[in-house]
Enzyme design. Structure first.
Site, PDB file in Angstrom:
ATOM      1  N   SER A  40      -8.550  33.844 -47.395  1.00  0.00           N
ATOM      2  CA  SER A  40      -8.513  32.389 -47.393  1.00  0.00           C
ATOM      3  C   SER A  40      -9.482  31.778 -48.401  1.00  0.00           C
ATOM      4  O   SER A  40      -9.176  30.738 -49.003  1.00  0.00           O
ATOM      5  CB  SER A  40      -8.822  31.851 -45.994  1.00  0.00           C
TER       6      SER A  40
ATOM      7  N   HIS B  66     -13.984  28.874 -46.812  1.00  0.00           N
ATOM      8  CA  HIS B  66     -12.958  28.122 -47.538  1.00  0.00           C
ATOM      9  C   HIS B  66     -13.616  27.192 -48.551  1.00  0.00           C
ATOM     10  O   HIS B  66     -13.199  27.119 -49.714  1.00  0.00           O
ATOM     11  CB  HIS B  66     -12.119  27.292 -46.566  1.00  0.00           C
TER      12      HIS B  66
END
Length: 216
Positions: free
Chosen positions: A122, A180
């Site tokens: 991610s 992220h």
């Protein structure tokens, strides 16, 4: 319109799926060595890269979402940058996301939380989203969970703010929201480095004085 699948993007997809199958076969032993653990609780330097090829094995959602995003954004960026620069960018985003996650993990363990492992591409995927938004800011697209067409630049801002809010509020536990953000941050820095923009641009050169020629 789906982008054409290019070699580096294809190989990254194959690598992630292959590692996922290894996780299913080898179980916790594989995660112990290659997931990203907090410093002092199993951390090894290579984990800053290897964690980005592991995924949650309790279901397919984590892997499928990341691979779909890798395909959607990775192919366009690879076509624009070329294979070498694209791979460099993706791996820098993975490592950068891991570095920020290490800081957050250390802080949480210091505050009394139990150490936990981080896995998933991610961080790299959010870096790809950031890169796509910077290169194609006005490209219109529909991306889950938004039910409407939106510009890529607006989408980047939406996901960045969402990750920041969820990271600080803890409304979605079990997700490395700061990883992220780390992927996006390092992606932004990488692009600005390539463009020679601050904080990497050198100061303006002082013009050399004109050469004077004596006239006899």
């Amino acid at each position: 319109m789906f982008p054409r699948l290019l070699p580096v993007t294809r190989n990254l997809l194959i690598a992630n799926v292959g590692v996922y199958l290894l996780q299913l076969m080898l179980g916790n032993a594989f995660q112990t060595w290659f997931a990203l653990w907090p410093v002092g609780h199993g951390f090894m330097p290579w984990q800053l890269l290897t964690y980005g090829f592991l995924h949650d094995t309790s279901g397919l959602t984590h892997l499928l979402f990341n691979m779909l995003a890798l395909y959607m954004f990775g192919s366009s960026l690879e076509q624009t940058w070329g294979p070498k620069r694209f791979l460099t960018y993706f791996l820098v985003c993975i490592v950068g996301a891991g570095l920020l996650q290490l800081i957050v993990g250390w802080w949480m363990v210091s505050a009394g939380a139990l150490p936990y492992a981080t896995v998933g591409a991610s961080g790299g995927v959010f870096g790809l989203l950031l890169g796509y938004g910077m290169l194609f800011p006005n490209q219109r697209m529909i991306v889950f969970p938004l039910p409407m067409e939106i510009k890529a630049r607006t989408l980047v801002i939406f996901y960045a703010v969402l990750a920041l809010v969820l990271g600080f509020t803890g409304l979605q536990p079990g997700v490395a929201h700061f990883a992220h953000l780390g992927g996006m941050l390092f992606g932004w820095l990488m692009i600005r480095y390539w463009r020679g923009q601050p904080p990497f641009r050198k100061g303006p050169r002082k013009p050399k004085p004109p050469h004077l020629r004596a006239v006899k």
